[in-house]
Design a protein around this motif. Structure first.
Motif, PDB file in Angstrom:
ATOM      1  N   GLY A  71     -10.103  18.125 -23.410  1.00  0.00           N
ATOM      2  CA  GLY A  71     -11.058  18.462 -22.362  1.00  0.00           C
ATOM      3  C   GLY A  71     -11.151  19.952 -22.091  1.00  0.00           C
ATOM      4  N   ALA A  72     -10.378  20.744 -22.808  1.00  0.00           N
ATOM      5  CA  ALA A  72     -10.398  22.196 -22.617  1.00  0.00           C
ATOM      6  C   ALA A  72     -11.719  22.782 -23.105  1.00  0.00           C
ATOM      7  N   THR A  73     -12.136  23.869 -22.486  1.00  0.00           N
ATOM      8  CA  THR A  73     -13.322  24.579 -22.945  1.00  0.00           C
ATOM      9  C   THR A  73     -12.998  25.260 -24.264  1.00  0.00           C
ATOM     10  N   LEU A  74     -13.826  25.007 -25.277  1.00  0.00           N
ATOM     11  CA  LEU A  74     -13.647  25.663 -26.572  1.00  0.00           C
ATOM     12  C   LEU A  74     -14.381  27.001 -26.588  1.00  0.00           C
ATOM     13  N   PRO A 105     -13.751  14.078 -32.130  1.00  0.00           N
ATOM     14  CA  PRO A 105     -15.087  14.623 -31.831  1.00  0.00           C
ATOM     15  C   PRO A 105     -15.095  15.397 -30.513  1.00  0.00           C
ATOM     16  N   ASP A 106     -15.761  16.541 -30.536  1.00  0.00           N
ATOM     17  CA  ASP A 106     -15.892  17.378 -29.355  1.00  0.00           C
ATOM     18  C   ASP A 106     -17.264  17.132 -28.720  1.00  0.00           C
ATOM     19  N   VAL A 107     -17.471  17.668 -27.519  1.00  0.00           N
ATOM     20  CA  VAL A 107     -18.686  17.405 -26.759  1.00  0.00           C
ATOM     21  C   VAL A 107     -19.339  18.722 -26.348  1.00  0.00           C
ATOM     22  N   LEU A 109     -18.926  23.990 -25.017  1.00  0.00           N
ATOM     23  CA  LEU A 109     -18.262  23.012 -25.865  1.00  0.00           C
ATOM     24  C   LEU A 109     -16.886  22.706 -25.324  1.00  0.00           C
ATOM     25  N   PHE A 110     -16.605  21.386 -25.217  1.00  0.00           N
ATOM     26  CA  PHE A 110     -15.319  20.908 -24.726  1.00  0.00           C
ATOM     27  C   PHE A 110     -14.587  20.170 -25.831  1.00  0.00           C
TER      28      PHE A 110
END
Length: 76
Positions: free
Chosen positions: A54-57, A25-27, A48-49
């Motif tokens: 933890g990378a920026t999507l 799941p992403d945040v 979105l991470f």
């Protein structure tokens, strides 16, 4: 980064599922205020991470056609 220096960054958080398709799941993290860095002139945004790294999507910025001050204040 630019987002973390924006006033109110993290005012809203949401589990958005595995947006990038990796099964973790992403945040989504939002703020109702502007960025200090690129993209310039944005009022409110959602970043979105990756839940895995933890990378920026990607960022979702307020479209110019929407004249609301609270864009990014709620992401759930």
């Amino acid at each position: 980064s630019e987002a973390e220096s924006a006033y109110g960054f993290g005012v809203s958080l949401a589990d958005v599922g595995a947006v990038d398709g990796d099964g973790t799941p992403d945040v989504a993290v939002g703020t109702h205020d502007s960025l200090d860095g690129p993209p310039q002139g944005v009022q409110g945004f959602v970043r979105l991470f990756s839940g895995a790294t933890g990378a920026t999507l990607f960022d979702v910025t307020q479209p110019p056609s929407i004249q609301k001050d609270a864009f990014g204040a709620q992401v759930a």
